[in-house]
Scaffold this motif. Structure first.
Motif, PDB file in Angstrom:
ATOM      1  N   LEU A   1       5.684  -8.478   1.434  1.00 22.20           N
ATOM      2  CA  LEU A   1       6.006  -7.209   0.782  1.00 22.20           C
ATOM      3  C   LEU A   1       6.002  -7.422  -0.723  1.00 22.20           C
ATOM      4  CD1 LEU A   1       9.223  -6.223   2.805  1.00 22.20           C
ATOM      5  CD2 LEU A   1       6.989  -5.155   3.047  1.00 22.20           C
ATOM      6  N   LEU A   2       5.411  -6.503  -1.463  1.00 19.25           N
ATOM      7  CA  LEU A   2       5.474  -6.574  -2.927  1.00 19.25           C
ATOM      8  C   LEU A   2       6.676  -5.745  -3.374  1.00 19.25           C
ATOM      9  CD1 LEU A   2       3.214  -8.288  -3.970  1.00 19.25           C
ATOM     10  CD2 LEU A   2       2.254  -6.885  -2.154  1.00 19.25           C
ATOM     11  N   THR A   3       7.709  -6.411  -3.828  1.00 16.61           N
ATOM     12  CA  THR A   3       8.924  -5.711  -4.252  1.00 16.61           C
ATOM     13  C   THR A   3       9.540  -6.399  -5.459  1.00 16.61           C
ATOM     14  OG1 THR A   3      10.591  -7.016  -3.060  1.00 16.61           O
ATOM     15  CG2 THR A   3       9.471  -5.292  -1.799  1.00 16.61           C
ATOM     16  N   PRO A   4      10.311  -5.638  -6.257  1.00 16.76           N
ATOM     17  CA  PRO A   4      10.982  -6.258  -7.410  1.00 16.76           C
ATOM     18  C   PRO A   4      12.039  -7.283  -6.983  1.00 16.76           C
ATOM     19  CG  PRO A   4      10.961  -3.858  -7.608  1.00 16.76           C
ATOM     20  CD  PRO A   4      10.535  -4.187  -6.212  1.00 16.76           C
ATOM     21  N   GLN A   5      12.434  -7.284  -5.700  1.00 17.38           N
ATOM     22  CA  GLN A   5      13.456  -8.239  -5.240  1.00 17.38           C
ATOM     23  C   GLN A   5      12.848  -9.565  -4.773  1.00 17.38           C
ATOM     24  OE1 GLN A   5      13.461  -5.028  -3.335  1.00 17.38           O
ATOM     25  NE2 GLN A   5      14.591  -4.178  -5.040  1.00 17.38           N
TER      26      GLN A   5
ATOM     27  N   GLU B   1       8.825 -11.808   0.436  1.00 17.94           N
ATOM     28  CA  GLU B   1       8.724 -10.815  -0.624  1.00 17.94           C
ATOM     29  C   GLU B   1       8.307 -11.477  -1.913  1.00 17.94           C
ATOM     30  OE1 GLU B   1      11.978  -7.922  -0.843  1.00 17.94           O
ATOM     31  OE2 GLU B   1      12.492  -8.543   1.189  1.00 17.94           O
ATOM     32  N   ILE B   2       7.389 -10.812  -2.606  1.00 15.90           N
ATOM     33  CA  ILE B   2       6.908 -11.329  -3.884  1.00 15.90           C
ATOM     34  C   ILE B   2       7.080 -10.257  -4.950  1.00 15.90           C
ATOM     35  CG2 ILE B   2       4.793 -11.912  -5.154  1.00 15.90           C
ATOM     36  CD1 ILE B   2       3.877 -13.538  -2.800  1.00 15.90           C
ATOM     37  N   SER B   3       7.570 -10.698  -6.118  1.00 14.05           N
ATOM     38  CA  SER B   3       7.650  -9.835  -7.299  1.00 14.05           C
ATOM     39  C   SER B   3       6.691 -10.381  -8.338  1.00 14.05           C
ATOM     40  CB  SER B   3       9.071  -9.856  -7.860  1.00 14.05           C
ATOM     41  OG  SER B   3       9.079  -9.395  -9.194  1.00 14.05           O
ATOM     42  N   ILE B   4       6.007  -9.525  -9.063  1.00 18.33           N
ATOM     43  CA  ILE B   4       5.139 -10.040 -10.136  1.00 18.33           C
ATOM     44  C   ILE B   4       5.834  -9.991 -11.489  1.00 18.33           C
ATOM     45  CG2 ILE B   4       2.983  -9.482  -8.932  1.00 18.33           C
ATOM     46  CD1 ILE B   4       2.696  -7.252 -11.240  1.00 18.33           C
ATOM     47  N   GLY B   5       7.087  -9.556 -11.526  1.00 20.34           N
ATOM     48  CA  GLY B   5       7.798  -9.559 -12.808  1.00 20.34           C
ATOM     49  C   GLY B   5       8.957  -8.586 -12.788  1.00 20.34           C
ATOM     50  N   ASP B   6       9.833  -8.735 -13.764  1.00 19.15           N
ATOM     51  CA  ASP B   6      11.055  -7.933 -13.799  1.00 19.15           C
ATOM     52  C   ASP B   6      10.843  -6.617 -14.524  1.00 19.15           C
ATOM     53  OD1 ASP B   6      12.419  -9.818 -12.369  1.00 19.15           O
ATOM     54  OD2 ASP B   6      13.103 -10.885 -14.166  1.00 19.15           O
ATOM     55  N   TYR B   7      10.111  -5.734 -13.863  1.00 15.24           N
ATOM     56  CA  TYR B   7       9.949  -4.374 -14.358  1.00 15.24           C
ATOM     57  C   TYR B   7       9.700  -3.500 -13.141  1.00 15.24           C
ATOM     58  CZ  TYR B   7       5.613  -6.980 -14.531  1.00 15.24           C
ATOM     59  OH  TYR B   7       4.613  -7.871 -14.250  1.00 15.24           O
ATOM     60  N   VAL B   8       9.951  -2.217 -13.312  1.00 12.55           N
ATOM     61  CA  VAL B   8       9.776  -1.315 -12.183  1.00 12.55           C
ATOM     62  C   VAL B   8       8.438  -0.605 -12.322  1.00 12.55           C
ATOM     63  CG1 VAL B   8      10.720   0.668 -10.947  1.00 12.55           C
ATOM     64  CG2 VAL B   8      12.265  -1.023 -11.955  1.00 12.55           C
ATOM     65  N   LEU B   9       7.657  -0.630 -11.274  1.00  9.31           N
ATOM     66  CA  LEU B   9       6.364   0.069 -11.256  1.00  9.31           C
ATOM     67  C   LEU B   9       6.480   1.248 -10.304  1.00  9.31           C
ATOM     68  CD1 LEU B   9       4.191  -3.152 -10.965  1.00  9.31           C
ATOM     69  CD2 LEU B   9       4.527  -1.761 -13.012  1.00  9.31           C
ATOM     70  N   SER B  10       5.419   2.044 -10.235  1.00  5.72           N
ATOM     71  CA  SER B  10       5.453   3.202  -9.328  1.00  5.72           C
ATOM     72  C   SER B  10       5.243   2.781  -7.889  1.00  5.72           C
ATOM     73  CB  SER B  10       4.361   4.205  -9.692  1.00  5.72           C
ATOM     74  OG  SER B  10       4.188   4.237 -11.067  1.00  5.72           O
ATOM     75  N   GLY B  11       4.710   1.582  -7.694  1.00  5.94           N
ATOM     76  CA  GLY B  11       4.449   1.135  -6.342  1.00  5.94           C
ATOM     77  C   GLY B  11       3.940  -0.291  -6.335  1.00  5.94           C
ATOM     78  N   GLY B  12       3.690  -0.798  -5.142  1.00  8.42           N
ATOM     79  CA  GLY B  12       3.271  -2.188  -5.008  1.00  8.42           C
ATOM     80  C   GLY B  12       1.763  -2.406  -5.095  1.00  8.42           C
ATOM     81  N   GLU B  13       0.997  -1.327  -5.392  1.00  9.13           N
ATOM     82  CA  GLU B  13      -0.469  -1.473  -5.375  1.00  9.13           C
ATOM     83  C   GLU B  13      -0.971  -2.447  -6.448  1.00  9.13           C
ATOM     84  OE1 GLU B  13       1.073   1.498  -5.684  1.00  9.13           O
ATOM     85  OE2 GLU B  13       0.762   2.423  -3.718  1.00  9.13           O
ATOM     86  N   ILE B  14      -0.492  -2.246  -7.669  1.00  8.47           N
ATOM     87  CA  ILE B  14      -0.960  -3.125  -8.750  1.00  8.47           C
ATOM     88  C   ILE B  14      -0.475  -4.564  -8.540  1.00  8.47           C
ATOM     89  CG2 ILE B  14      -0.866  -3.546 -11.258  1.00  8.47           C
ATOM     90  CD1 ILE B  14      -1.044  -0.448 -11.577  1.00  8.47           C
ATOM     91  N   PRO B  15       0.793  -4.778  -8.155  1.00  3.35           N
ATOM     92  CA  PRO B  15       1.185  -6.140  -7.800  1.00  3.35           C
ATOM     93  C   PRO B  15       0.285  -6.750  -6.710  1.00  3.35           C
ATOM     94  CG  PRO B  15       3.137  -4.815  -8.084  1.00  3.35           C
ATOM     95  CD  PRO B  15       1.966  -3.872  -8.213  1.00  3.35           C
ATOM     96  N   ALA B  16      -0.108  -5.962  -5.717  1.00  2.00           N
ATOM     97  CA  ALA B  16      -0.995  -6.494  -4.664  1.00  2.00           C
ATOM     98  C   ALA B  16      -2.338  -6.922  -5.258  1.00  2.00           C
ATOM     99  CB  ALA B  16      -1.204  -5.449  -3.567  1.00  2.00           C
TER     100      ALA B  16
HETATM  101  C1  4F9 Z   1       6.627  -4.976  -7.000  1.00  2.00           C
HETATM  102  C2  4F9 Z   1       7.432  -4.586  -9.203  1.00  2.00           C
HETATM  103  C3  4F9 Z   1       6.391  -6.278  -7.343  1.00  2.00           C
HETATM  104  C4  4F9 Z   1       7.165  -5.906  -9.506  1.00  2.00           C
HETATM  105  C5  4F9 Z   1       7.112  -2.088  -6.412  1.00  2.00           C
HETATM  106  C6  4F9 Z   1       8.115  -0.653  -7.696  1.00  2.00           C
HETATM  107  C7  4F9 Z   1       7.158  -4.108  -7.948  1.00  2.00           C
HETATM  108  C8  4F9 Z   1       7.417  -2.690  -7.595  1.00  2.00           C
HETATM  109  N1  4F9 Z   1       6.666  -6.718  -8.589  1.00  2.00           N
HETATM  110  N2  4F9 Z   1       8.031  -1.811  -8.379  1.00  2.00           N
HETATM  111  N3  4F9 Z   1       7.547  -0.821  -6.509  1.00  2.00           N
END
Ligand code: 4F9
Length: 232
Positions: free
Chosen positions: A86-90, A130-145
């Motif tokens: 899952l691509l999530t900020p957590q 779960e993977i986060s690409i950085g400490d910011y909030v995006l609109s969704g996980g598409e760009i992180p994917a």
């Molecule tokens: C996912 C932010 C992965 C950074 C998904 C809102 C997100 C994210 N890394 N932010 N939905």
């Protein structure tokens, strides 16, 4: 390697994978990308994939049903799935090491959600990381994917040509890049460092190593600290 992308906006990925190295990897048969629209697994007439949160509050939450059904359906296709992510900020902060680990897999599934997040039972009961690409909030996980697909693809054996020699990589790894120059040797009065025009390959290599170290020390000392940990 096969990468399955579960998401709500498959059109967002169209251009991202049709150029450059990812395109070449697909053409060479080294990478296969399969897009799955989670909405195809909705069960009501509105094709809902999200709903209001129990307990109230703003935003919508991704529902269990369509995500579980989509995952179980694609797991039935082709070979076994090695990793569901899952691509999530957590999530675990994404880095080159994680990319290397994923590039060893035969098949991974990336789930890019939208809205406020996933129903907790998805992360509890699907065998996910779960993977986060950085400490910011995006609109969704598409760009992180997309970020994960790009970083991983470059590491699949055979994807990059000989121009990226392993000798070069061994010292540049975990350091920032040294400065690069190309023609002309003088532009608006600004010249290229003499050493690079000298033809002395040993000296050039030494200079580049020094520059990479200096730059890393100045801008990202944390990277040098990380490296020390590994060597200790
Ligand atoms: C996912 C932010 C992965 C950074 C998904 C809102 C997100 C994210 N890394 N932010 N939905």
């Amino acid at each position: 390697m096969r990468i399955d992308l579960l998401n709500l906006f498959p059109e967002m990925f169209a251009g991202a994978f049709e150029h450059s190295i990812i395109k070449r990897a697909c053409q060479k048969g080294l990478l296969q990308i399969a897009l799955t629209d989670i909405r195809d697994y909705a069960t009501d007439k509105h094709r809902s994939v999200d709903d209001r949160p129990y307990g109230g509050g703003s935003g919508m939450v991704m529902m269990c049903g369509p995500v579980f059904d989509a995952i179980e359906d694609i797991a039935r296709q082709d070979g076994p799935v090695d990793e569901v992510i899952l691509l999530t900020p957590q999530g675990r902060p994404f880095d080159q090491q994680t990319a290397k680990e994923l590039a060893q897999k035969q098949r991974i599934v990336l789930i890019a959600g939208h809205y406020e997040g996933f129903d907790e039972r998805i992360r509890e009961h699907l065998p996910t990381k779960e993977i986060s690409i950085g400490d910011y909030v995006l609109s969704g996980g598409e760009i992180p994917a997309m970020v994960v697909v790009d970083a991983v693809t470059r590491l699949i054996p055979g994807v990059l040509g000989d121009e990226y020699s392993s000798v070069e990589e061994s010292f540049s790894e975990s350091l920032l890049e040294y400065p690069h120059y190309t023609r002309p040797a003088e532009f608006r009065g600004w010249t290229v460092p003499e050493i690079l025009l000298s033809g002395n390959h040993q000296e050039i290599k030494k200079w580049r190593q020094e520059q990479a170290h200096k730059r890393t020390h100045r801008r990202r000392p944390d990277l040098l600290e990380d490296k020390k940990d590994v060597e200790d």
